[in-house]
Every structure is written in C-alpha cells, then in structure tokens.
Design an enzyme around this catalytic site. Structure first.
Site: not given
Ligand code: PYC
Length: 306
Positions: A88-90, A203, A229, A233-235
């Site tokens: 999870c990027g964020h 996603h 999101d 969304c980082g990913t």
C-alpha cells in the site's frame, strides 16, 4: 478490556491507521508468513480495527510487526474493510510519517518489509516521503471484457504490489460529484474482469485528463472493499507507470504526476530491473489522531460490523 494503541494519518485524503501496540502474536518469521497467520486466525482483529463502529470502509490499517529482514526498520501488514492488501503506497507514506511522529525514524532512507517484498521509503527534510515500490510489470495489454450493462471495456492488467485493471478509454467524467456512478461502473468492471480468468484483479483504475497545472492524469481507483481511494493510490500509480513504460510513453527517470479524484497528487518515476519496473512515488501525509481502541467483549460490535 483489550487496548489497541493506534495513530491515524491521511495521505492525500486517504486514511491510514497504524497499530502501534496491542496486535496479535503472529509467531515471527517473514512478514509474508505472519500475514498467513493474521489472515487465518485474526480476521476479527482486522475488522475491529478498521470497520465500523471504530472505523469506516475507507480506512486502511497498518499492523506493525517484527521484520525478518533485519536491515528493515519495520515490518507491516496492510489491511482494509474486507481483507489484507499486498502493498500500500499511501499507507507506507502514512506509516513513515507516523514513525517520524513517534521519534522512531529521522529523515533518510528506511527499508520496510511488506508481505510482498521490501520497499525503501525515504523521509525527506521537507516532510514528503518517497517510496520505492516492489518490482511491477504489465501482465496484459488492452484486455477486453464484456461488462453487463456497459458493453465492451478495454484495459491493461498490471501488478505493482496489488493487481490492477487500468482503463484509459471510457465515457465517465472523473469528478467527485460522480463518485456513485464511478463506483458502480468500476465494481461491474471488476466483476467482469475476474469472471474472465485474469489474475484476481483487486483494484480497478479509471483514468482521465488532469485538472490542475502540471498534472499528467487524474484517476479514480476502486479498492477491493468497494471504497474509492481518496489518494492517487501508490500501487495504482506504480501500475500506471509500469504500463506507460511498457508502451514506451515514459522514460526511466522521467516524472509522472498522478492526480486523485480529490485532486491530491503523487509524483512518480521509475527505473528498470531487467523486465521489471521499479516505480518510486512521492507524496505527503499528516498525522491527525493518537488514540487507544477499547475492545470490550460485552459489546455486540466489539469485533466490528462485517
Ligand atoms: O496507495 O497503494 C495504495 C493503496 C492501495 C489501497 C489503497 N491505497
């Protein structure tokens, strides 16, 4: 009464709840091995932390665990209203800002072990955080699905710590006032994609033109539990970068500015590692709560509403 110490933050509007203490004993080992124990034996804990009445569908939990890789400052298991996430990027940006808030880390590069591999997060002097994600790739280009009620939709399938279906061509305006419609169409697309035998896409990501100067694109990202999101969304931004790289539309080191449906931004770049794309995303997060969750077994909703 069970007590769980948490710190909440948000990254571009998307919340992260880091569990600092009070988590279950997962028996050690790699974070991937601990994730399996968490999934099998502690799903009620997941729900108690992120679901109503203490949380909401939007919240992403981040359970701090002991990393097997001792070069890492922390291990982390990310989870949401319906299950666990790969990366999870964020959430990683939120975790780094939380660790800094606790005085556990200082500006500089820090390795973090997730259940899908080690990422390197750098806390910059201005408070922003960059995350070098796990290697990603595009699995399929222009995979067409027939979506009941919508017709044929074409999108790319990519991995970047989670599986994404990325749709560039569609008739929907990426505007906050259309969130209900965007949620509905993205959910239908997800069901159609997964019915057609692609790797389980968790996603769905819709793209449109950026609405602010310097932006390259705006997105709407629907998460596995049907919440959208609030961040870019980082990913999801990493998956987009993997697709742009595969199409020769973004060079190594070139920047990509991804806007969320709220207008918050991540800036991304990448480097190649053989066939794989290693994306780095940069964003900011703010700590907004320190709290202790109380779990009273007498409470009928002690383990969350699920
Ligand atoms: O930032 O990678 C991300 C993410 C995944 C789900 C919600 N946010």
């Amino acid at each position: 009464m069970k007590r769980i110490q948490i710190i909440d933050s948000h990254t571009g509007g998307e919340p992260t709840r880091v569990v600092i203490s009070g988590g279950p004993d997962l028996g050690g080992g790699t974070v991937a091995a601990q994730l399996e124990v968490f999934r099998r034996q502690h799903d009620a804990f997941r729900s108690a932390v992120v679901n109503e009445p203490r949380g909401s569908d939007v919240l992403v939990g981040a359970l701090l665990v002991e990393p097997a890789d001792k070069s890492c400052v922390a291990g982390v298991i990310f989870f949401n209203n319906v299950g666990c996430l790969g990366m999870c990027g964020h959430g990683t940006i939120g975790l780094v800002v939380t660790l800094a808030h606790l005085g556990r880390i200082r500006p500089g590069a820090h390795r973090i072990e997730s259940c899908v591999g080690v990422v390197t997060a750098t806390l910059h002097a201005d408070g922003s955080v960059s995350v070098e994600n796990v290697p990603g790739w595009r699995q399929a280009k222009a995979a067409t699905v027939d979506v009941p009620g919508l017709g044929k939709i074409s999108g790319d399938v990519a991995w970047s710590g989670n599986w994404f279906y990325l749709v560039g061509e569609h008739p929907w305006a990426l505007d906050l006032k259309n969130v209900e419609q965007l949620t509905d169409v993205s959910w239908r697309i997800r069901q159609a994609v997964n019915a057609q035998g692609f790797p389980e896409v968790d996603h769905v990501e819709l793209f449109g033109p950026a609405q602010s100067p310097g932006g390259h694109s705006r997105n709407f990202v629907l998460c596995p539990g049907k919440a959208y999101d609030r961040s870019p969304c980082g990913t999801g931004t990493s998956a987009k970068i993997a697709c742009l790289a595969a199409d020769g539309k973004l060079r190594e080191g070139e920047t990509w500015v991804q806007e969320s449906i709220l207008g918050s931004r991540f800036t991304g770049t990448y480097r190649r590692d053989g066939e794989k794309i290693i994306a780095t995303i940069i964003g900011t997060a703010f700590v907004n709560s320190e709290a202790t969750l109380l779990l009273d077994e007498k409470d009928p909703f002690c383990w969350g509403i699920r």
